[in-house]
Design an enzyme around this catalytic site. Structure first.
Site, short mmCIF file in Angstrom:
data_model
loop_
_atom_site.label_atom_id
_atom_site.label_comp_id
_atom_site.label_asym_id
_atom_site.label_seq_id
_atom_site.Cartn_x
_atom_site.Cartn_y
_atom_site.Cartn_z
N HIS A 179 -1.64 6.24 2.00
CA HIS A 179 -1.21 6.51 0.62
C HIS A 179 -2.30 6.19 -0.38
CE1 HIS A 179 -0.66 2.25 -0.50
NE2 HIS A 179 -0.21 2.08 0.74
N CYS A 195 0.16 -0.96 5.29
CA CYS A 195 -0.18 0.44 5.10
C CYS A 195 -1.68 0.62 4.83
CB CYS A 195 0.63 1.03 3.95
SG CYS A 195 2.40 1.12 4.30
#
Length: 225
Positions: A179, A195
């Site tokens: 992301h 992440c």
């Protein structure tokens, strides 16, 4: 009045006028310095503002990302086929494998020690300017996230940034994503809860190159140098 007295008065008046003229030409204080002209804010070449987005993305200031973590095509030897994404958390790089022994390389920020994840997954979902919903276990660790239990609206302050690529294993969401981020100085360090983050300009570029079903290989952290 005698002539002598008149000469004395004339001389005094002359000297007084001369002194006044000299005083008028002198400055009793130094002039205030002119304010220095503001230097233009320069962005890294190729990382300027992106104004075509629903939320305009600011440019990345020069010096915010170390040169080695800027997006670039590099020689890359791997047994993975072209189109595969290889994430090397130890080196803080993400590679999009190209044909002919090369790859597009992006600098990344990765999970803090204890939160890192590795394995093989598929990108089964993609979102532009996604909502962010913290997992229940994250809220338990960080109670200040409780207001976002049902999700945070998209925008520049959203932790997922401009794009998110969702990793699935065996058809199930792993809860790990590739992301964006609006914190370019975090690239090249361990920062997030597992992440993989890329600066918004890079995740927009990667998103456009990555179809659904793309295979993602996340190496163990020890693989990096």
């Amino acid at each position: 009045m005698t002539l002598t007295t008149g000469r004395v008065l004339t001389r005094r008046l002359f000297l007084a006028g001369l002194a006044g003229s000299l005083a008028a030409c002198q400055q009793t204080t130094a002039p205030a310095p002119k304010p220095a002209a503001a230097l233009p804010v320069r962005d890294i070449e190729g990382y300027g503002p992106v104004t075509s987005e629903p939320y305009p993305v600011p440019g990345v200031p020069a010096g915010a990302i170390r040169p080695e973590f800027l997006r670039q095509e590099v020689a890359y030897s791997t047994s993975e086929p072209p189109g595969t994404i290889v994430v090397d958390p130890g080196a803080k790089y993400l590679y999009l494998v190209q044909a002919g022994g090369s790859a597009m390389r992006y600098g990344i920020g990765v999970g803090r020690e204890g939160f890192a994840w590795n394995g093989t997954a598929l990108i089964n979902m993609k979102r532009e300017w996604p909502r962010w919903t913290p997992p229940a276990e994250m809220i338990a660790r960080q109670p200040e996230l409780e207001p976002y239990r049902k999700g945070m609206e998209s925008g520049l302050q959203n932790p997922l940034g401009a794009r998110a690529l969702y990793l699935f294993q065996n058809g199930r969401d792993t809860l790990y994503r590739l992301h964006g981020t609006n914190e370019p100085r975090s690239i090249g360090s361990n920062v997030s809860s597992g992440c993989v983050r890329l600066v918004n300009q890079d995740v927009i570029d990667l998103y456009a190159r990555t179809p659904l079903g793309t295979r993602v290989v996340v190496l163990p952290s020890a693989a990096g140098v």
